[in-house]
Design an enzyme around this catalytic site. Sequence first.
Site, PDB file in Angstrom:
ATOM      1  N   ARG A  58      -5.366   0.792 -23.817  1.00 47.73           N
ATOM      2  CA  ARG A  58      -5.831   1.500 -25.019  1.00 47.73           C
ATOM      3  C   ARG A  58      -5.120   0.874 -26.213  1.00 47.73           C
ATOM      4  NH1 ARG A  58      -5.717   6.546 -21.414  1.00 47.73           N
ATOM      5  NH2 ARG A  58      -7.812   7.399 -21.585  1.00 47.73           N
ATOM      6  N   CYS A 108     -12.415   4.730 -15.695  1.00 49.76           N
ATOM      7  CA  CYS A 108     -11.088   4.736 -16.310  1.00 49.76           C
ATOM      8  C   CYS A 108     -10.784   6.080 -16.969  1.00 49.76           C
ATOM      9  CB  CYS A 108     -10.937   3.589 -17.300  1.00 49.76           C
ATOM     10  SG  CYS A 108     -12.099   3.673 -18.656  1.00 49.76           S
ATOM     11  N   GLU A 114     -19.645   5.860 -21.754  1.00 51.98           N
ATOM     12  CA  GLU A 114     -19.088   7.178 -22.056  1.00 51.98           C
ATOM     13  C   GLU A 114     -20.014   8.000 -22.940  1.00 51.98           C
ATOM     14  OE1 GLU A 114     -15.149   6.607 -23.627  1.00 51.98           O
ATOM     15  OE2 GLU A 114     -15.731   4.885 -24.835  1.00 51.98           O
ATOM     16  N   HIS A 147      18.679  16.953 -19.601  1.00 49.56           N
ATOM     17  CA  HIS A 147      18.324  15.527 -19.651  1.00 49.56           C
ATOM     18  C   HIS A 147      19.200  14.696 -18.733  1.00 49.56           C
ATOM     19  CE1 HIS A 147      16.078  16.275 -23.569  1.00 49.56           C
ATOM     20  NE2 HIS A 147      15.249  16.132 -22.567  1.00 49.56           N
ATOM     21  N   ASP A 151     -14.892  11.099 -22.074  1.00 56.12           N
ATOM     22  CA  ASP A 151     -15.905  11.242 -23.117  1.00 56.12           C
ATOM     23  C   ASP A 151     -17.276  11.532 -22.531  1.00 56.12           C
ATOM     24  OD1 ASP A 151     -14.781  11.095 -25.704  1.00 56.12           O
ATOM     25  OD2 ASP A 151     -14.201   9.028 -25.279  1.00 56.12           O
TER      26      ASP A 151
HETATM   27  C1  PEP Z   1     -12.670   8.177 -21.509  1.00 56.21           C
HETATM   28  O1  PEP Z   1     -13.325   8.620 -22.457  1.00 56.21           O
HETATM   29  O2  PEP Z   1     -12.815   8.582 -20.332  1.00 56.21           O
HETATM   30  C2  PEP Z   1     -11.676   7.128 -21.741  1.00 56.21           C
HETATM   31  C3  PEP Z   1     -11.049   6.550 -20.729  1.00 56.21           C
HETATM   32  O3  PEP Z   1     -11.390   6.814 -23.037  1.00 56.21           O
HETATM   33  P1  PEP Z   1     -10.391   7.693 -23.946  1.00 56.21           P
HETATM   34  O4  PEP Z   1      -9.838   8.790 -23.069  1.00 56.21           O
HETATM   35  O5  PEP Z   1      -9.358   6.758 -24.439  1.00 56.21           O
HETATM   36  O6  PEP Z   1     -11.313   8.179 -25.009  1.00 56.21           O
HETATM   37 MG    MG Z   2     -13.291   7.501 -24.315  1.00 56.53          MG
END
Ligand code: PEP
Ligand code: MG
Length: 838
Positions: free
Chosen positions: A560, A766, A695, A452, A719
């Site tokens: 998030r 994202c 998603e 560390h 997702d």
């Molecule tokens: C995703 O599903 O791509 C997303 C950005 O949301 P999470 O990963 O938080 O489900």
């Molecule tokens: Mg997601």
Amino acid sequence: MVGLVLVSHSQELAQAVKALAAQQTQGRAPIAAVGGTGDPAQPFGTDATAILEAIQTVYDEDGVVVLMDLGSAIMSAEMALEFLEPEQAARVRLVAAPFVEGAMAAAVQASIGMDLEAVVAEAMAALSPKQEALGVTVSPAPSTAPGPAPETPAGEIVARVTLVNHAGLHFGPAVLFVQKAAEFRAAISVRNVTTGTGPVDARRFNQVLSLGAEQGHTIELSARGEDAAAAVAALVALAEAGFGEGAEAPPPPVVAETALPLRGRMVLRGLAAAPGWAVGRARFLDRADLEIPRYRAADPAGEWARYKAAVAQAQADLEALAARVQTELGEAQARIFQAHALALSDPDLETAIRTAIAEQGWNAEAAVSDAITTLARRYEAMTGPRFQERAADLRDVGARVVRLLMAATETPLALEADTIILADDLAPSQTATLDRRRVVAFCTARGGPTAHTAILARSLGLPAVVGVGPALLAEVKNGEWLAVDGTTGTVVVEPDAETRAAFQARQAAYLAQRQAAAAAAQQPARTRDGRRIEVVANLAAAAEVEAALAAGAEGVGLLRTEFLFQNRHEPPGEEEQAAAYAQVAAAMAPRPVIIRTLDIGGDKPAPYLDMPAEANPFLGWRAIRIALALPDFFKTQLRAILRAAVSDNVRVMFPMVATLAELDAARRLLTAAAAELDAAGIPHRYPIPVGMMVEVPAAVVLADQMAPLVDFFSIGTNDLAQYTFAADRGNARVAALADALHPAVLRQIARVIDVAHAAGKWVGVCGELAGLPEAIPVLIGLGLDEFSMAPPAIPAAKALIGRLTLPAATALARRVLDLPDGTAVAEAVRAFVAALPA
Ligand code: PEP
Ligand code: MG
């Protein structure tokens, strides 16, 4: 330590298995081999007296495991037990494990100081890796993990995952692992399949560390209880995501130049721990060894209270240090000190200290020092450098508590400018608190590049050389000039003028190169032919804002908000949420911040919501579905977001939208939340830009109908890929199917972008795909407007975007949509990038 006796009909076989096990454990486990008759005419057989002697040579209070090959070996061993004193015999186990595999597993387990039952359990389970490798169905290994009994008779959920992150399941990752395990009610155990270590309770920090799970090792998780499936899925997902590792900045490229002159009184060599060059004066930093008071205390209850107070103070100090390190150096570095705090609250350590105080009557200082020393020695006795390093962490933590108990304060050293700190070893907490205005480098006699202390040095930007050996302490004097090369691990003592000048020039060039790279990342992203592309950050905690800005984030594309809703027993109130959102919005202003409304459910439980166990949590009550079912709960979050929006850079988006009705209902609740704030006279902003995540494949199909109802789309490819391929992203067996680079997903992204642009709306991605070098040229070619990614990926993404032109990227994108799978896409993009001008 548990001893091992190997009994075979063949003397050679027993000896050979002993040699194999001794090599595996580097001779750390006590092993005796016994076998054969000693009669050349009839060499094969076993002898109870010889077995008795073998047991006595390795006997220890921790117990002995006896493994036998066949038939009469068992009888002879049983007879040997009858000759032992009953209390000794009670600590000897004749184990029906396979001879070779069982010996390896038991020796490894014994060598890391596990108790008799754990050694027996591991020997008994030793055949399963081979059986599984050969496709033989086996019942799960017996679990000896402590922990609450299962609340329901639900079956055991077992999953394996291979560790991909470089630190394996060590300090920082282990903190996240233990914390995640604690979110579930299920009894969870984990074992290291690669080394045959464990199982241990997944909530016990020191036990998890003791698995010695390194990068590339496979761990097995077993859980029982109503939320066992969700627990295993969440832990697997955490491991697959590399425990969020990558936050440690990769070592910057070293300036490639000619070799430096190395002329001086002498040259010492150690290990390169943190890159950079420095010239300065040596200053030894030695923490004076504390003289630990040791006496039998008259008042054990008082000693215990003193200990508890000191631990509470140490934990508060460590939290404060972690908070400071988080702001100055980053999340991963802060986790080192969160781990220190967690190590202190470990129940096993506390039990050892309580026993020493309450039963043996020791004073608190002696009890803490002894318990820490025992634990640290146990790590030191294990193989692998990481164990030695974790022992150093433990000693640092122990010294902190002992100093508090003794009210011993450390007076900070008065340092001159351009000081090079020298020490036998530096504790992580000493390194994190070095005076960066005066210290230009450090060198230690001990330590390794993954300790560390070295990680912190890299984050601090301090050149460091570690593991120089005793010569460092013997040969260098306080005040001498040193020239340090942290990239090669070289230290020149009393360098001549030319060497000093060369080191200084090299450092200046290096800093200029780093500043140029950082400055480039701060520039807005643009393709080579001038198209402006937004590159923004995914944040999972408000505290990550600073690191995101430093990496060049042009805003936040995904906040998030689950970080506020998890790891607690009450939901966060409106004030707390508003403050957290406002903190991010203010730190980012005027850059945009997209706040995603809560996405709990699936693999992210919230205990206070009383979420029933579901057979298919990812297809179940999750995200917007929960929000719409609990409108008051949801409106609290919406009000908080609208309050934070007064800074004028806040946008909101809804996760997991699958139908028009959901989108409409969510928008109505947002309007209702604004009306409530109006009625209460609370400052807020409404309307604000509203978006939705794409998603769920239904949202892709319906994108044309949804576009008029939103200001933007943000595609959650993590997702979207799992729902496209019907492959649970947390299930190691099928997760590879959920490939976001597959044309099946890319075509959906193309459709969403086309439909949205036709309606005059912009589109971002994202999911992890946005930061992938193999995806960026394709997404640019498809016309994507915004890329939102983990902050460490931003500089490289911006640099890649700067090398692309729209016509070439468009042609590439068209071509890859017709490829058969994600691997073919990745190959095509790599070839495309390799042919780009630098
Ligand atoms: C995703 O599903 O791509 C997303 C950005 O949301 P999470 O990963 O938080 O489900
Ligand atoms: Mg997601």
